[in-house]
Write a protein that holds these residues in place. Sequence first.
Motif, PDB file in Angstrom:
ATOM      1  N   ARG A  20      -4.879   2.559   5.285  1.00 58.97           N
ATOM      2  CA  ARG A  20      -3.831   3.557   5.100  1.00 58.97           C
ATOM      3  C   ARG A  20      -3.312   3.485   3.673  1.00 58.97           C
ATOM      4  O   ARG A  20      -3.051   2.393   3.160  1.00 58.97           O
ATOM      5  CB  ARG A  20      -2.682   3.337   6.093  1.00 58.97           C
ATOM      6  N   GLU A  21      -3.137   4.645   3.045  1.00 60.59           N
ATOM      7  CA  GLU A  21      -2.687   4.714   1.658  1.00 60.59           C
ATOM      8  C   GLU A  21      -1.179   4.930   1.569  1.00 60.59           C
ATOM      9  O   GLU A  21      -0.596   5.704   2.327  1.00 60.59           O
ATOM     10  CB  GLU A  21      -3.391   5.862   0.927  1.00 60.59           C
ATOM     11  N   TYR A  22      -0.554   4.220   0.626  1.00 59.41           N
ATOM     12  CA  TYR A  22       0.866   4.383   0.322  1.00 59.41           C
ATOM     13  C   TYR A  22       1.008   4.579  -1.189  1.00 59.41           C
ATOM     14  O   TYR A  22       0.393   3.834  -1.966  1.00 59.41           O
ATOM     15  CB  TYR A  22       1.678   3.148   0.732  1.00 59.41           C
ATOM     16  N   LYS A  23       1.804   5.542  -1.605  1.00 63.08           N
ATOM     17  CA  LYS A  23       2.057   5.749  -3.024  1.00 63.08           C
ATOM     18  C   LYS A  23       3.012   4.678  -3.539  1.00 63.08           C
ATOM     19  O   LYS A  23       3.996   4.347  -2.881  1.00 63.08           O
ATOM     20  CB  LYS A  23       2.662   7.141  -3.281  1.00 63.08           C
ATOM     21  N   GLY A  24       2.719   4.142  -4.715  1.00 65.71           N
ATOM     22  CA  GLY A  24       3.623   3.182  -5.331  1.00 65.71           C
ATOM     23  C   GLY A  24       3.134   1.753  -5.222  1.00 65.71           C
ATOM     24  O   GLY A  24       2.028   1.472  -4.735  1.00 65.71           O
ATOM     25  N   ASN A  25       3.991   0.805  -5.656  1.00 63.74           N
ATOM     26  CA  ASN A  25       3.617  -0.600  -5.702  1.00 63.74           C
ATOM     27  C   ASN A  25       3.907  -1.302  -4.371  1.00 63.74           C
ATOM     28  O   ASN A  25       4.204  -0.647  -3.358  1.00 63.74           O
ATOM     29  CB  ASN A  25       4.311  -1.304  -6.868  1.00 63.74           C
ATOM     30  N   PHE A  26       3.845  -2.627  -4.382  1.00 66.46           N
ATOM     31  CA  PHE A  26       3.959  -3.380  -3.126  1.00 66.46           C
ATOM     32  C   PHE A  26       5.341  -3.237  -2.489  1.00 66.46           C
ATOM     33  O   PHE A  26       5.458  -3.054  -1.271  1.00 66.46           O
ATOM     34  CB  PHE A  26       3.640  -4.855  -3.385  1.00 66.46           C
ATOM     35  N   ASP A  27       6.393  -3.317  -3.278  1.00 64.80           N
ATOM     36  CA  ASP A  27       7.740  -3.161  -2.725  1.00 64.80           C
ATOM     37  C   ASP A  27       7.928  -1.779  -2.119  1.00 64.80           C
ATOM     38  O   ASP A  27       8.564  -1.620  -1.066  1.00 64.80           O
ATOM     39  CB  ASP A  27       8.792  -3.407  -3.806  1.00 64.80           C
ATOM     40  N   SER A  28       7.363  -0.766  -2.785  1.00 62.19           N
ATOM     41  CA  SER A  28       7.421   0.598  -2.254  1.00 62.19           C
ATOM     42  C   SER A  28       6.667   0.684  -0.923  1.00 62.19           C
ATOM     43  O   SER A  28       7.119   1.344   0.020  1.00 62.19           O
ATOM     44  CB  SER A  28       6.839   1.578  -3.267  1.00 62.19           C
ATOM     45  N   PHE A  29       5.519   0.009  -0.853  1.00 57.83           N
ATOM     46  CA  PHE A  29       4.746  -0.044   0.394  1.00 57.83           C
ATOM     47  C   PHE A  29       5.579  -0.627   1.533  1.00 57.83           C
ATOM     48  O   PHE A  29       5.583  -0.106   2.656  1.00 57.83           O
ATOM     49  CB  PHE A  29       3.479  -0.872   0.175  1.00 57.83           C
ATOM     50  N   LEU A  30       6.299  -1.720   1.264  1.00 56.96           N
ATOM     51  CA  LEU A  30       7.104  -2.359   2.306  1.00 56.96           C
ATOM     52  C   LEU A  30       8.162  -1.399   2.859  1.00 56.96           C
ATOM     53  O   LEU A  30       8.380  -1.322   4.076  1.00 56.96           O
ATOM     54  CB  LEU A  30       7.769  -3.617   1.762  1.00 56.96           C
ATOM     55  N   LYS A  31       8.816  -0.652   1.962  1.00 59.75           N
ATOM     56  CA  LYS A  31       9.840   0.306   2.387  1.00 59.75           C
ATOM     57  C   LYS A  31       9.230   1.436   3.210  1.00 59.75           C
ATOM     58  O   LYS A  31       9.754   1.820   4.259  1.00 59.75           O
ATOM     59  CB  LYS A  31      10.567   0.869   1.173  1.00 59.75           C
ATOM     60  N   GLN A  32       8.098   1.974   2.726  1.00 61.18           N
ATOM     61  CA  GLN A  32       7.442   3.071   3.442  1.00 61.18           C
ATOM     62  C   GLN A  32       6.937   2.617   4.805  1.00 61.18           C
ATOM     63  O   GLN A  32       7.012   3.358   5.792  1.00 61.18           O
ATOM     64  CB  GLN A  32       6.275   3.610   2.616  1.00 61.18           C
ATOM     65  N   ARG A  33       6.414   1.388   4.866  1.00 63.82           N
ATOM     66  CA  ARG A  33       5.892   0.883   6.135  1.00 63.82           C
ATOM     67  C   ARG A  33       7.014   0.726   7.162  1.00 63.82           C
ATOM     68  O   ARG A  33       6.821   0.987   8.360  1.00 63.82           O
ATOM     69  CB  ARG A  33       5.177  -0.452   5.926  1.00 63.82           C
ATOM     70  N   GLU A  34       8.206   0.287   6.710  1.00 64.84           N
ATOM     71  CA  GLU A  34       9.341   0.158   7.625  1.00 64.84           C
ATOM     72  C   GLU A  34       9.733   1.519   8.194  1.00 64.84           C
ATOM     73  O   GLU A  34      10.037   1.651   9.380  1.00 64.84           O
ATOM     74  CB  GLU A  34      10.527  -0.488   6.910  1.00 64.84           C
ATOM     75  N   LEU A  35       9.736   2.553   7.321  1.00 65.23           N
ATOM     76  CA  LEU A  35      10.058   3.906   7.797  1.00 65.23           C
ATOM     77  C   LEU A  35       9.007   4.401   8.785  1.00 65.23           C
ATOM     78  O   LEU A  35       9.337   5.002   9.820  1.00 65.23           O
ATOM     79  CB  LEU A  35      10.156   4.860   6.601  1.00 65.23           C
ATOM     80  N   LEU A  36       7.746   4.137   8.456  1.00 66.35           N
ATOM     81  CA  LEU A  36       6.652   4.548   9.347  1.00 66.35           C
ATOM     82  C   LEU A  36       6.763   3.831  10.686  1.00 66.35           C
ATOM     83  O   LEU A  36       6.607   4.447  11.751  1.00 66.35           O
ATOM     84  CB  LEU A  36       5.309   4.234   8.683  1.00 66.35           C
ATOM     85  N   LYS A  37       7.051   2.547  10.628  1.00 66.82           N
ATOM     86  CA  LYS A  37       7.164   1.762  11.848  1.00 66.82           C
ATOM     87  C   LYS A  37       8.310   2.273  12.723  1.00 66.82           C
ATOM     88  O   LYS A  37       8.174   2.380  13.959  1.00 66.82           O
ATOM     89  CB  LYS A  37       7.387   0.303  11.482  1.00 66.82           C
ATOM     90  N   ALA A  38       9.431   2.600  12.082  1.00 68.72           N
ATOM     91  CA  ALA A  38      10.575   3.132  12.834  1.00 68.72           C
ATOM     92  C   ALA A  38      10.198   4.438  13.519  1.00 68.72           C
ATOM     93  O   ALA A  38      10.561   4.681  14.682  1.00 68.72           O
ATOM     94  CB  ALA A  38      11.761   3.332  11.897  1.00 68.72           C
ATOM     95  N   GLY A  39       9.459   5.301  12.795  1.00 70.77           N
ATOM     96  CA  GLY A  39       9.015   6.564  13.380  1.00 70.77           C
ATOM     97  C   GLY A  39       8.046   6.348  14.529  1.00 70.77           C
ATOM     98  O   GLY A  39       8.118   7.036  15.563  1.00 70.77           O
ATOM     99  N   GLN A  40       7.143   5.354  14.381  1.00 76.08           N
ATOM    100  CA  GLN A  40       6.189   5.064  15.446  1.00 76.08           C
ATOM    101  C   GLN A  40       6.906   4.531  16.687  1.00 76.08           C
ATOM    102  O   GLN A  40       6.586   4.902  17.820  1.00 76.08           O
ATOM    103  CB  GLN A  40       5.163   4.050  14.945  1.00 76.08           C
TER     104      GLN A  40
END
Length: 544
Positions: free
Chosen positions: A257-277
Amino acid sequence: MPRNSPYVFHSAVFTHYYLLRNSSMIRIEKISKKYADQQVLSHVTYHFPEKERIALIGANGQGKTTLLNILTALDEADEGQVITPKNFRLTFLPQSYNEHPKSTLLEECLSGHKDLYAYREKMEECLTEMGAHYSEETFDAYEKTLALYEVNGGYQIEGRAEKILIGLGFKEGGFKQNPQELSGGWRMRLELAKILISDPDLIILDEPTNHLDLPSIEWLENYLMSFKGTLLFVSHDRVFLNSLSTITVHLHKGKLREYKGNFDSFLKQRELLKAGQESSIKKLETQKQHMQKFVDRFRAKSSKAAQAQSRIKMIQRIDASLETISVEEEARSFHLPKLAYPKGGKEILKMEGVTIGYTQPLLSNVFLHLMRGQKIGLIGANGIGKSTLLKTISGMIPALKGQVTLGTEVKIEFYTQEAAEQIKSQETVLATLRAENPALTEQELRALLGAFLFKGNDLSKKTKVLSGGERARLVFACIFGRLPNFILMDEPTNHLDMLSKDVLAEMLRQYSGTVLFVSHDRDFVEHVADDVLEIEDGRLRRPV
């Protein structure tokens, strides 16, 4: 271009497929790979974007190296294809150094640019031939090769090579040294230099910072920031990831799965994705419960049979939808088991006017006092005495001058850079820890292994099949189990994925004893060390 080059690939070498003419980057289509019963990659598709710096992340064993090996034709996919454009140039850092290098560091570095080095060899061949038997044909070949050499920057390549070598820590006066005189770590640096000088479309790097000290890591970051092609890299250095990556791709359970931005940005996006899931799962399960109640109540009634059957089909569709939603497990908190670590005296170590080295001094006039419970990080360039200082404190080698004194009832343990490689026996993980720590109870042994991420069937694994990171974690468990109150560690984060590094950092923070450790991992140093010391110009001091 030599077809047997281990570093540069053209599409003809890959035996894969050409992209359409209007596309200039490599892509993978429905790649799958399985080892025994483990599905490592499952129908992975990804189109690598141009001129991006892509971090490939994931836990140990998720298939990152397998994917890189398929991209570089070192391994084959069970299904799917790698599609490359015509004349596409890909370079990758090999896992071992060249056994038969050129005669000097500079020559070996220059050989990394295959085209220019081949042009130069052709020109030398023509000059030799003309010196013996001049001909117009040979002269024309020389002129054509010279033109190609000039137009492709041949006269600038030596200057570039020297800058790269210096940036990676090689001394300017040593460019004529034979590479075979270097240690394995420095020869891997030389392989990295060859990659950087090769001017590819895509560079692939697997843990490029493992053999580098802090100054070289920082130089490499800056160099790669200015690279005009595409970079794909694997790293467990959080600072390196955040400084460099513009895109993060996460490999988990065979999916990418692709995320825009660096590692810290990935962590934030993954938390949002996880909350949505999690929200989607909750809604679907609520709908399923309501429908199941209707089915249970009216299934037997003929007047409601059609409606009940319709809801059964809807429940089946909900179940299918739930299977497609993957939520990663929560990272659990970790605790060091409460073992009887000896307290010892208040002063753990005293060094007064100490000189260290083997035959020649590496570090002079060292004054160092360590107190109970301190966590000290030791940094500096490679080859200037960090490991030698730890070996001197541990008693492995004597000081050349001065006195090294351990405090009252100090019990010392030393994690060396080679420690993980030395733990390959026929015993299981649990049996190995038990043999190393016979005084511990069975409950304490299992608690200690659990603290270092060994659980369930992991305990019955033979140590000879463990990965480098797993062996390192087992050594950590053995060291903590021997109940020291002073631990020395030399590059403990090598081989570790991010979770394992976080666990080790947490264990060291909870540990009541004293720790003196060498590390080039800036994030690890920041999270563990109460204070930092630096070795520079033959002196031990606090960094400026």
